[in-house]
Scaffold this active site. Structure first.
Site, short mmCIF file in Angstrom:
data_model
loop_
_atom_site.label_atom_id
_atom_site.label_comp_id
_atom_site.label_asym_id
_atom_site.label_seq_id
_atom_site.Cartn_x
_atom_site.Cartn_y
_atom_site.Cartn_z
N LYS A 294 0.85 -1.19 0.00
CA LYS A 294 0.00 0.00 0.00
C LYS A 294 0.88 1.24 0.00
O LYS A 294 1.64 1.48 0.93
CB LYS A 294 -0.91 0.01 1.22
N LYS B 214 -2.17 -1.64 -3.89
CA LYS B 214 -3.05 -0.47 -3.82
C LYS B 214 -2.23 0.81 -3.90
O LYS B 214 -1.26 0.91 -3.15
CB LYS B 214 -3.80 -0.53 -2.49
C1 PBG Z 1 -7.42 3.75 5.57
C2 PBG Z 1 -7.70 3.53 4.14
C3 PBG Z 1 -7.52 4.41 3.07
C4 PBG Z 1 -7.99 3.78 1.95
C5 PBG Z 1 -8.47 2.54 2.33
N1 PBG Z 1 -8.26 2.38 3.69
C6 PBG Z 1 -6.98 5.78 3.06
C7 PBG Z 1 -5.60 6.03 3.45
O1 PBG Z 1 -4.80 5.12 3.70
O2 PBG Z 1 -5.31 7.22 3.54
C8 PBG Z 1 -8.01 4.37 0.57
C9 PBG Z 1 -9.12 3.94 -0.25
C10 PBG Z 1 -9.36 4.72 -1.46
O3 PBG Z 1 -8.77 5.79 -1.74
O4 PBG Z 1 -10.23 4.28 -2.21
N2 PBG Z 1 -6.22 3.22 6.00
ZN ZN Z 2 -6.05 3.93 8.18
#
Ligand code: PBG
Ligand code: ZN
Length: 280
Positions: free
Chosen positions: A150, A203
């Site tokens: 991520k 992701k």
């Molecule tokens: C929270 C989380 C996020 C997303 C999924 N879980 C945001 C982040 O990490 O700031 C992003 C999902 C998206 O943009 O569709 N940890």
């Molecule tokens: Zn988070």
């Protein structure tokens, strides 16, 4: 986010039933609690918003696979994914104390009936901590879908607004990954697999197809691609201007993720796509 709303459990049940009816096999739940605090109490509350909703969905739609996002940012006043420590040097995220809270949250989701838990916080060691807690709590069969690769990404902007989880200070770069560093991403995936992840996720998706391809070919593990909020919102915005064919662009993007090696697609367009596929 265009067409994406915060829902009450009964509204969600109605939307999930429609999506499932159209052919969507699974949902991924994010919770927004009434009250946020500094230890994310809402994240593992027995009657928290996610726990309540999971129970309702599993009762009313038993064939719908229910996956829960496990993170603390929506439950924290400051919007960070972990415990924050402040001292003279400034604010820092504390990795290890965060693990315990995450593990409790995951176990509470499993206890409510979640089919899969999906930790998205990116703290080191979280998959192991969650696996141990699930096993000792009797949830030995609950799989973990890990947000393994991520990246710290500007593509999460619309989600943070929708989920009220924008960090109040700093950014997420101390826990999420550097977009330039593919080696680190592969290392993180290897660690998550070692710690017991059953599904690994990349992701965002479209800007990281190389990682999807490499993760699938190097590890051969069930691989999910999360097409994130800005990927979806940009298509919606351009389509609203009449600049692109929404259906064709959405399908081509998802196809590219599959071509790169993704077994599982997580997308805000799931219901639209299911309906398009049905109509042919
Ligand atoms: C929270 C989380 C996020 C997303 C999924 N879980 C945001 C982040 O990490 O700031 C992003 C999902 C998206 O943009 O569709 N940890
Ligand atoms: Zn988070």
């Amino acid at each position: 986010m265009p067409g994406v709303f915060q829902l009450s459990p009964d509204e969600l049940l109605r939307d999930a039933a429609n999506a499932h009816e159209a052919g969507v096999p699974a949902v991924l739940l994010f919770g927004i609690p009434d009250k946020k605090d500094l230890k994310a109490s809402g994240a593992s509350a027995r009657n928290g918003i996610v726990q309540q909703t999971v129970r309702l969905l599993k009762k009313e739609l038993p064939s719908l696979l229910v996956i829960t996002d496990v993170c603390l940012c929506e439950y924290m006043e400051h919007g960070h994914c972990g415990i924050v420590h402040r001292d003279a040097r400034g604010a820092r995220i504390l990795n290890d104390p965060t693990l315990k809270i995450l593990a409790q949250a995951a176990a509470s989701h499993a206890d409510a009936g979640a089919d899969i838990v999906a930790p998205s916080d990116m703290m080191d060691g979280r998959v192991r901590a969650i696996r141990e807690k699930l096993d000792t709590s009797g949830f030995i069969d609950t799989p973990i879908m890990s947000y393994a690769a991520k990246f710290a990404s500007a593509f999460y902007g619309p989600f943070r607004e929708a989920a009220e989880s924008t960090p109040q200070f700093g950014d997420r770069r101390s826990y999420q990954m550097d977009a330039a560093n593919a080696q680190e991403a592969l290392r993180e995936v290897a660690l998550d697999i070692q710690e017991g992840a059953d599904i690994v996720m990349v992701k965002p998706a479209l800007a990281y197809l190389d990682l999807i391809y490499r993760v699938k070919s190097e590890f051969g593990y069930p691989t999910a691609a999360y097409s994130v909020s800005a990927e979806y919102s940009m298509v919606k915005a351009a389509a609203a201007k009449g600049w692109i064919d929404e259906r064709a662009v959405t399908m081509e993007s998802l196809l590219a993720m599959r071509r790169a090696g993704a077994d599982i697609l997580i997308t805000y367009a799931a219901k639209d796509v299911a309906n398009w596929l049905k109509k042919g």
